[in-house]
Structures are given as structure tokens and as C-alpha cells.
Design a protein around this motif. Structure first.
Motif, PDB file in Angstrom:
ATOM      1  N   GLU A  53       0.764  -1.065  -0.050  1.00 53.33           N
ATOM      2  CA  GLU A  53      -0.063   0.170  -0.023  1.00 53.33           C
ATOM      3  C   GLU A  53       0.760   1.408  -0.022  1.00 53.33           C
ATOM      4  OE1 GLU A  53      -2.647   1.605  -0.261  1.00 53.33           O
ATOM      5  OE2 GLU A  53      -2.620   3.232   1.267  1.00 53.33           O
ATOM      6  N   TYR A  54       0.214   2.150  -0.679  1.00 56.00           N
ATOM      7  CA  TYR A  54       1.129   3.553  -0.652  1.00 56.00           C
ATOM      8  C   TYR A  54       0.256   4.684  -0.953  1.00 56.00           C
ATOM      9  CZ  TYR A  54       0.082   3.945  -5.596  1.00 56.00           C
ATOM     10  OH  TYR A  54      -0.741   3.869  -6.721  1.00 56.00           O
ATOM     11  N   TYR A  55       0.995   5.969  -0.643  1.00 57.58           N
ATOM     12  CA  TYR A  55       0.176   7.203  -0.908  1.00 57.58           C
ATOM     13  C   TYR A  55       1.080   8.219  -1.306  1.00 57.58           C
ATOM     14  CZ  TYR A  55       1.348   9.631   3.502  1.00 57.58           C
ATOM     15  OH  TYR A  55       2.197   9.986   4.377  1.00 57.58           O
ATOM     16  N   TYR A  86      -3.269   7.101   8.854  1.00 59.66           N
ATOM     17  CA  TYR A  86      -3.794   8.398   7.697  1.00 59.66           C
ATOM     18  C   TYR A  86      -4.562   9.036   8.607  1.00 59.66           C
ATOM     19  CZ  TYR A  86      -2.493   5.958   3.410  1.00 59.66           C
ATOM     20  OH  TYR A  86      -1.793   5.209   2.654  1.00 59.66           O
ATOM     21  N   ASP A 118      -7.289  10.406  -0.086  1.00 59.35           N
ATOM     22  CA  ASP A 118      -6.942  10.208  -1.597  1.00 59.35           C
ATOM     23  C   ASP A 118      -7.929  10.874  -2.219  1.00 59.35           C
ATOM     24  OD1 ASP A 118      -4.621   8.187  -1.984  1.00 59.35           O
ATOM     25  OD2 ASP A 118      -6.031   7.162  -0.513  1.00 59.35           O
ATOM     26  N   LYS A 175      -7.653   5.111  -0.546  1.00 57.66           N
ATOM     27  CA  LYS A 175      -7.675   3.998  -1.560  1.00 57.66           C
ATOM     28  C   LYS A 175      -6.675   2.852  -1.108  1.00 57.66           C
ATOM     29  CE  LYS A 175      -8.285   1.999  -5.539  1.00 57.66           C
ATOM     30  NZ  LYS A 175      -7.911   0.688  -4.859  1.00 57.66           N
ATOM     31  N   ALA A 176      -6.865   1.828  -1.095  1.00 54.46           N
ATOM     32  CA  ALA A 176      -5.910   0.715  -0.898  1.00 54.46           C
ATOM     33  C   ALA A 176      -5.386   0.139  -1.894  1.00 54.46           C
ATOM     34  CB  ALA A 176      -6.229  -0.224  -0.032  1.00 54.46           C
ATOM     35  N   GLN A 177      -4.050   0.028  -2.415  1.00 53.70           N
ATOM     36  CA  GLN A 177      -3.450  -0.569  -3.391  1.00 53.70           C
ATOM     37  C   GLN A 177      -2.647  -1.667  -3.227  1.00 53.70           C
ATOM     38  OE1 GLN A 177      -3.279   2.827  -2.946  1.00 53.70           O
ATOM     39  NE2 GLN A 177      -3.572   3.948  -4.736  1.00 53.70           N
TER      40      GLN A 177
HETATM   41 CA   LIG Z   1      -3.151   4.196  -1.019  1.00 49.81          CA
END
Ligand SMILES: [Ca+2]
Ligand SMILES: [Ca+2]
Lengths: 450, 158, 450
Positions: A217-219, A244, A251, A263-265
């Protein structure tokens, strides 16, 4: 000791071609290590499994699961979101996703889609970290079209050998700044100060870490869209969410409810870490890069793909169980997860629609505060499991737990919305979303790609 | 305690060991060496406590190619082995029993011996995995048993 | 499974004392098989684990988890429900539970709490099945005080050797009519006609079936309270529920909502069957009766108890992992389950209270129909996992799935109740339950015990 004497004698490979940090093209490496190279090239292949694998034209998940458009209403992912495929495609697929074609994206995207360290070094005048920060802040196009002094493109290849191997020794290593910083923060959260992955990681840990460079996961932090792994408090879904919340990050605002969303990736590393295999010390490469006998040598299969496409090599060494039976066990786990995903999706859609009805009935933001808070919680957990690519296999019980919580929050959200004035009736319906944002809030976003 | 067991084990196996001296290399095993080994492991099973291990070995992928000592005793002879043997000789069978934890678990040292033996036999095959370019310290270690813990004994389903 | 197959060869014993079908007292058996007998006697011992084990005075679960009184409002279980303990206690504990002391109960109860086959044979004049049916219909007292022609009590011992072993051969066998009929129906549901457990069960299956004689969900059918295992459609929670729905069965009407409820009792066999260990062919006895070496002999430990009290013997034969680590793995699974149980309990309590408020607001049964339907669904799933005694260990993901569904239904029930007119506000509170029924609806129930 005979054994060590034997070992010193070992000549693992001869170097026919010199390769160094600047050799982002895998081809020259392939001359020295043909077996690994050949299997690496096979990542262009495609073959489906029940829930994974890959296709020639990557499956459009938005059509397979229409509720995704509702979950991500107002966000770029509602434009185009496909099934992952082999590593060889990673750069091309980023070039062609509607998320890039139709929306502004930052250079940070390339961190995990290309063999980019050389580009960082160039931009940072030898300082990779500095280059990393600058490229993060560029527009996607600037970054994608970087050239060296000779005018040769710097972002020309998907992730390749140099990204996981030291060209001198072929020793495993990690190269991604995002991960190197992230894992240090994670270790700090676990009470280990000043963790240096290059110095402290074992070879066995690296068999996971090389993957965790990207499958996480990232942002993008701040207006200069710095790629960041949100592990300051830990990597469990709640710990990331708490982080967060603390920095008050979102996001995007949801296209229907206007709730501040996350948003989870692809949190493969995060979810794997909560699973039985991780507890048992089983690394990504154990399953996704099983050894194969090639002539008189054992070679790690660099055709990284779904292990269910070759259960014999991927699983049977540890599990002496017939293939069909192993496949069936994996499917049982995945089918249960899918069932809960469908349930959580129905609950989420109900909530979003109930909030919409409440708004139509004139409910104030203040009256809806609780419902919107629940929306953020519910979506994060469902997205976390859905966007993770093993359909629950990496951590069966943990995935079910997160989906249970998602359902709980969504259904509480429905009640809250009704209390806030939503008409009880009304069947959930996919509503036209408000204009879709890029990953970076449009106002400060670089101009779209021409 | 451990030494004692090993000693007795050693004695149990000494017949075979004679033929073993100096023949540490894997070529020997892959060659006519087999015929010798088929006879052997009975010596280990003189102890009922070794029975399950024997039975599971019989069903294992290695029963035809490697016996107990190939995997469990150091390949370099005779020195420290004789020492073990003498050591064990001083103790009667009776004492060998009943104050060890069960299920029997290998000691760390014996586990290292075991893995060295894997590598000794499977040298060429695993050269690339074991090439000394990997971190020389513990951090660079690779454990065969992490993936192959059931080669010598058909462990329970797993 | 090699560990079990091995034993077959050697079960050495000389018969010093003759034992036959009528030897319900374990003592004589103990002369022939002292090791097993000694360990069997140790089932009087008590030692706690995080979620199980046993105490000298069995823990009152109703005090540990007060929401249980709300879940079971109006039912005998809300009077007294304790932590299970060793087999030696089973008859005494049934004698002394408030569920028996304060409420009418049928003779059927004794099927799983005593060595009762001889009593069935006596009552049925040699026909065990006939005797089983007659004893089921007796009052608990009649059955408990049955005597043979010589006036000796027939129900005098907890389950003992003869209940699992053929006195001739010592071979494993099942004796319980309830199970013999139940497993036949289950196999029929799986497409296997005319299944005879005596003829068709393998020895390894029997290592589970002997336990499944009692560690299963059950109900009392009809006014003559015939003990029945509800497996006609299968043993997954939904399949059992579907069966109860079809025959329109309910154990009692809820004391607060008046919904027609189902009570789940110790479905260990059912939940185990959905777990990873069952898939891998691991039997109850593998973990709960591990082999122990006594000199040259290997003996099945008849001190049946929590395996977490001796991880070395119970687990390490298969998992070559340090004890602490195995214990920790089991606890991770159990803690996650407990977390979801608490969540599901909160949701259930909210729903029950919302329905109460709706009723107070004058909602009609017709308006509440949906909420009451959801109440039955939600409670069944929570009860199924809670009343199963492994805290999710036997089937980690399946338990989480059932709890997720329970939460979904409870929260939908809250919304439905609000729609039906429940005041949104109002903090859940345990309400005085309506008079508590016995296991058998009181009207046709046998007269209370004097
Ligand atoms: Ca994310
Ligand atoms: Ca029941």
C-alpha cells in the motif's frame, strides 16, 4: 570442514558480459544467466486461474464487479482497473491505463513500474534519494521521458535484474527508496531503531523484501506527491488507517457521499505478514519463484506468476499432498473470501445509496457526520482485501476479519443514514459519479498528458 | 546425554562405518555404494525409539539412496567420530532412555551436520544457491530443511 | 496418517479380567489396560488455558459474557452455562446444572452424559434402538433412575471404555444411536446411500467419529423429544439452518423479541469438518489423545483435554516448531475469533434492543417480520461459533465467515427495527426476560424434577 572447503571451490557462473548499476536492460544479464533470463522473459505469458493469473488483454475488473464503480465513484480507479499480469508488461500497462491517459498523474508512479534507479541517480546527480524526490514531483510525462546526457531514454525498461540483484555479486538487495524508508519506519514502530535494510536484512527476509518494494500500500504525500509507505504505526490495516487519520489524509472525496476516502493498493506484503505462511517463515519467492531443476542446476523460476499455475513446484515441496487437493484447499479459502467480498460490497453499496437518499431528503453534513465516518472505515477495509491480489489466500482469517468489520461499519452506516432522514425504501443503484479526480487533487495537479 | 546417545548410535552403526571411512564424497553414494547401505539402518532401529523414524525413512524419497548416518552423522571421519564412539561405549543401554523430551527434536548442532550432508551430496545442483557470494555470515545462510524437511522421513501430511 | 497406522500392529495386552457389553464401569477394564485407564481417570484434573481448559468449579460463562443472558433470554441456557471440563465429570455436571434442577428436561439428555447403551438395551428388551427411543421420551428423572431387574442402577457411570471400544477386540467403534442415524443421513446428503458406520467407517475416521457421537449440534424432535442430529442437508451451519427452517423448528421463542430461535450446542464435529486440519485428514484423537510412550509401548492419552496444555505431544509430532511459537499461532487465531465474537455480540444486542424499542413504539408483528427473521439468522451463526469450544481454532476462516454473516444480519435487523418505528436513540440494556422455558417447550414438557 569438508563442506566449506567444497564451497569455496564453487564457481556459480562465469561472466561473459560485464553488467553494472547502469545496466537496466535485462538482455546483457541474460548472457551471463540465461536460465533466469529465459524464465524472466516468460512473464509475458498469460494463463488464468479461478481468481488470478493473467490474460492477453487484462480483464477489466470494473465490468466484472460493477459495484467497484460505486465504491470508487469520483476517483481515477473508476475509469480503468484491470487484472494484473506479468512483470514484463508493467511499463506498457502503465502507459496505457485510462488512469494515466485521462487523468494527471505524477512521476512517482514509475517507482514501481520501471527499472528507474538509474534515472533517480541521474536526476539527483548521483544522489538516488534526491533524484527520487525530484522525480516524484515531476509530471508523469516529464518523468517518463527523462533522458541521459547522451539523450538516451532513462525510463526504458520494466523492473529488471538490477532492481533486485547486486551486479557485482548477484546478491539479493532492495533498491526502492520508498521501501527502504518504509521498512525503517516499520521497524522503528516495532521498537528497532536505525534499521538499515542493506545491513540488517537476512537473505531469507530479502526473498520477501524484494517483492515488498512494490507489492504494498502507498500514498502520495503533500503537493509534491512524494511516494510514501504508510507504515509509521505498523502494517495491519487498522494501523495504517490510524496513521492516515492522524495526518488527516484522504485520497479523494467520494463522488456520491463526499466522504473523505482512502484508496488501498495491492497490500500483498501487508496482508501476507498477517497470514499463516508468514508466521511459518514462508517467503514470497518460496511460492512465486520456486526452484526448478535445469540440467545439473537448481534455478529460481523468474517467471513470477500465480503459484496455482504450477502447484507441483510451488507448493508440493512443502506439502506432500496431491495437486488437485492442494488446489482445492486454496480454492476453498478463496471462495470463502469472495463470498464475504460480495456481502461487504452489497453492504457498502446499500450504505452509499442510503447516504445519497439522506442527502436528497436534506440531511445536513452534521447529521451525516457519523455515516460519513463509517463510510471511510468500511470502504478502507473492503478495498484493502479486494485490492490485495490473492483473494484472501495470503491471510485467510485476517481477510475475513477485515471484511466482517467492513460489513459492520457499512450496515451501521445504513442505520445512521436512515436516522439522518434517508427514506427507508429505495433499491441501491449506481449513480452518475461527480467528475473523476486524478490521484493528485486536480487543482495542484500537473496538466494532463497530451 | 546427547553424546551418550550418539555414542550408542555410533556403535550400532560401526560395522557400516568401517566401510565408510574416507568415502565422504557424493560420487561414492551415487555409485555402487548403494548396495552397502541397504543393509544398514537396522542398527539404528535397535532402539525402538528410532522405529518411527525408520518407518518413515523407508517410505521416504531417500530410502534407496541415503541411510541414517549419511544424513545424520558428520561425513568427515574418523577422528571426532571415534571420540563419540568411545564416549558412548562407557554407557550401558539402560541409561540411554527416558529423560529426554519427546517428540525427539534434533539439536542445533546435529541439524547443522544434517544440512551439511545435504549440501555434500547435492553439491553441484545447489552450487548457485550456495555460491559464496551470498553473505558469508548467518544472515546469508540458506536452510534446505525450510523446504525439504520431509525428504528423509515422510512426515505427516505437510 | 503414519502415526496412527503404525499402532495397529501392536496393541499388546493380556486380559486379566473379562469385560463385556454390560461392563459400563471402567474399573475392570482398567485392570487389563492400566495405562489408558490411569490417563482416563485424570480427566478429573483441571487446568485453564486462555480460552479453554477447565476449572475445579466450572466457570460460569453467563457472568464472563453477560450478553449471553440477552442472547438466550427466555431459554434455560440463560440460567446456567458453564465451561466444559473433563469426561469424568459429565454425569455429575448434568445432575447439578440449574438447567436440570430448575427446568424440565427429557431422558434424551443422558445419551451423551453417561455410559447408557446398556440401559437402552434393557429398556428395549435387547433392542438398543427401541430402548433409545423410549428413554428419549422419559422424563430426565425416570431415565436417570433406571434400574435393571436386580435393581442395580443402569445409569451409573460417565461415558467409559465400552462406549468407544468393542470389548472383544478393543477395536474402536461408535455406539450412540443419535450419531449412527445422523451420520447415515449426512452420507445420504453427500450422495452415499445406505451408509453403515460399523461397516463402512475406516479406523482413521473412527478416531473422529467416536468424538462426533456427542460433540455435535442436536435437537429434540417432536413431543416425545427424540434426540436428533440435524444433518439431512449437510453439516455446514447454513445447511443445518435450512433443515430447521424446512421443518419449521425452533427451540424457543426469544424472551425479548419473541422471535422463533435456534440453539446451537457444541458443534465441534461440524466446525472441525470445515477447517484446514480436517481437510488435511487430522482427526480429533490426533490432537486430543496424542500417543505417549510408556516404556516400549505407545499409548493413546485418554486424558482428553485441551491440546494447548501439552503442545509438545499434541502438535509437535506434526509441527516441528518451538512450543511457544505453536501456542502463539493458536492464540492469534483464537484472539481474532474472540474479537469478532465481541463485535457480533454487540451487534446482536443492539438489534434485540432496537426490536424492543420498536415494539414499545407499537410496531406490529407484521412490521417486525423482517427484523425477527434476521434475529433468528444472526443468533444462529453467533451461537454456532460461540458454543463451539475451540474459539475458532478448529476452523479459523469458517468461524470468521459465520461471524461476519451474523454481524451483517444483526445490523440489518437494527435498520429494519428503526424503519418499523424504533426510536433511533436508546442504549442497549439487558431486559428482564420472560419466563424461562425448558429445552422442551413447557406445555408438552414432562413434569419438573421434584
Ligand atoms: Ca493507497
Ligand atoms: Ca441445538
Amino acid at each position: 570442514n569438508i563442506f566449506t572447503r567444497k564451497q569455496e571451490a564453487r564457481v556459480p557462473f562465469q561472466r561473459l558480459v560485464e553488467v553494472d548499476e547502469s545496466t537496466t536492460d535485462p538482455a546483457p544479464w541474460g548472457v551471463n544467466w540465461p536460465h533466469q533470463y529465459d524464465s524472466y522473459l516468460r512473464t509475458v505469458d498469460h494463463e488464468r486461474t479461478r481468481y488470478g493469473g493473467s490474460d492477453a488483454i487484462p480483464k477489466q475488473k470494473l465490468d466484472a464487479d460493477p459495484w467497484l464503480r460505486t465504491m470508487w465513484a469520483g476517483y481515477a480507479f473508476s475509469l480503468d482497473y484491470r487484472e494484473a499480469r506479468g512483470h514484463a508488461h508493467m511499463l506498457w500497462d502503465q502507459d496505457h491505463t485510462e488512469r494515466v491517459l485521462q487523468r494527471p498523474q505524477p512521476g512517482a508512479c514509475l517507482h514501481c513500474h520501471s527499472s528507474i534507479i538509474e534515472a533517480y541517480r541521474h536526476v539527483g546527480d548521483g544522489d538516488v534519494m534526491a533524484g527520487f524526490r525530484q522525480v516524484n514531483a515531476m509530471t508523469w510525462n516529464e518523468a517518463r521521458n527523462l533522458t541521459n546526457d547522451a539523450g538516451h531514454p532513462l525510463v526504458a525498461h520494466p523492473m529488471s535484474c538490477v532492481d533486485c540483484h547486486d551486479p557485482e555479486t548477484m546478491r539479493l538487495r532492495v533498491t526502492r527508496p520508498g521501501f527502504i524508508e518504509g521498512i525503517r519506519k516499520l521497524k522503528a514502530a516495532e521498537g528497532i531503531d536505525d534499521y538499515d535494510v542493506h545491513r540488517d536484512a537476512t537473505r531469507h527476509e530479502l526473498r520477501t523484501f524484494v517483492c515488498a518494494q512494490c507489492h504494498v500500500e502507498y500514498y502520495f504525500a503533500g503537493t509534491d506527491t512524494q511516494l510514501t509507505y504508510p507504515w509509521d504505526k505498523g502494517i495491519r490495516a487498522e494501523e495504517i488507517e490510524a496513521y492516515y487519520d492522524e495526518i488527516d489524509f484522504s485520497d479523494w472525496r467520494h463522488g456520491i457521499t463526499a466522504a473523505p476516502m482512502l484508496k488501498a493498493q495491492h497490500p500483498e506484503f501487508e496482508l501476507w505478514s498477517q497470514g499463516v505462511h508468514a508466521k511459518a517463515g514462508v517467503a514470497c519467492a518460496d511460492c512465486h519463484m520456486p526452484y526448478r531443476r535445469v540440467g545439473a542446476m537448481k534455478v529460481s523460476d523468474h517467471h513470477v506468476r500465480s503459484p496455482l499455475l504450477d502447484v507441483a513446484a510451488s507448493c508440493q515441496t512443502c506439502h506432500r499432498v496431491p495437486e488437485e487437493e492442494l488446489l482445492e484447499r486454496a480454492h476453498v479459502t478463496q471462495d470463502r473470501t469472495q463470498g464475504l467480498i460480495d456481502r461487504a460490497a452489497a453492504a457498502l453499496t446499500d450504505m452509499i445509496d442510503a447516504i445519497r437518499r439522506a442527502k436528497e431528503a436534506g440531511a445536513s453534513d452534521e447529521q451525516l457526520a457519523e455515516a460519513l465516518r463509517l463510510h471511510r472505515r468500511a470502504q478502507w477495509r473492503l478495498d484493502f482485501v479486494y485490492s490485495e491480489n490473492s483473494r484472501g489466500f495470503h491471510a485467510a482469517q485476517e481477510s475475513a476479519r477485515l471484511l466482517a468489520e467492513s460489513i459492520d461499519y457499512s450496515r451501521q452506516g445504513v442505520a445512521a443514514a436512515i436516522v439522518a432522514g434517508a427514506s427507508p425504501e429505495g433499491t441501491p443503484q449506481v449513480v452518475e459519479a461527480s467528475p473523476v479526480e486524478g490521484v493528485t487533487p486536480s487543482e495542484e495537479a500537473p496538466s494532463p498528458r497530451e | 546425554m546427547k553424546k551418550r546417545i550418539w555414542g550408542t548410535a555410533a556403535i550400532g552403526c560401526s560395522v557400516l562405518l568401517g566401510s565408510f571411512v574416507g568415502a565422504g564424497s557424493y560420487t561414492f553414494h551415487y555409485g555402487e555404494g548403494f548396495s552397502y547401505f541397504r543393509k544398514d539402518p537396522a542398527s539404528c532401529v535397535n532402539c525402538h525409539i528410532m522405529q518411527p523414524h525408520y518407518d518413515t525413512w523407508l517410505k521416504s524419497s531417500h530410502h534407496a539412496v541415503a541411510n541414517c548416518i549419511d544424513c545424520h552423522l558428520p561425513h568427515e571421519f574418523p577422528h571426532d567420530f571415534i571420540a563419540k564412539a568411545e564416549n558412548g561405549w562407557n554407557h550401558s543401554w539402560a541409561f540411554t532412555f527416558d529423560d529426554f523430551p519427546e517428540p525427539i527434536r534434533m539439536t542445533a548442532r546435529n541439524r547443522r551436520t544434517l544440512e551439511d550432508n545435504c549440501k555434500a551430496c547435492h553439491g553441484p545442483l545447489t552450487d548457485q544457491m550456495l555460491a559464496d557470494h551470498h553473505r558469508p555470515d548467518e544472515r546469508g545462510a540458506v536452510s534446505c530443511l525450510h523446504c525439504h524437511s520431509n525428504v528423509g522421513h515422510t512426515a505427516p501430511p505437510r
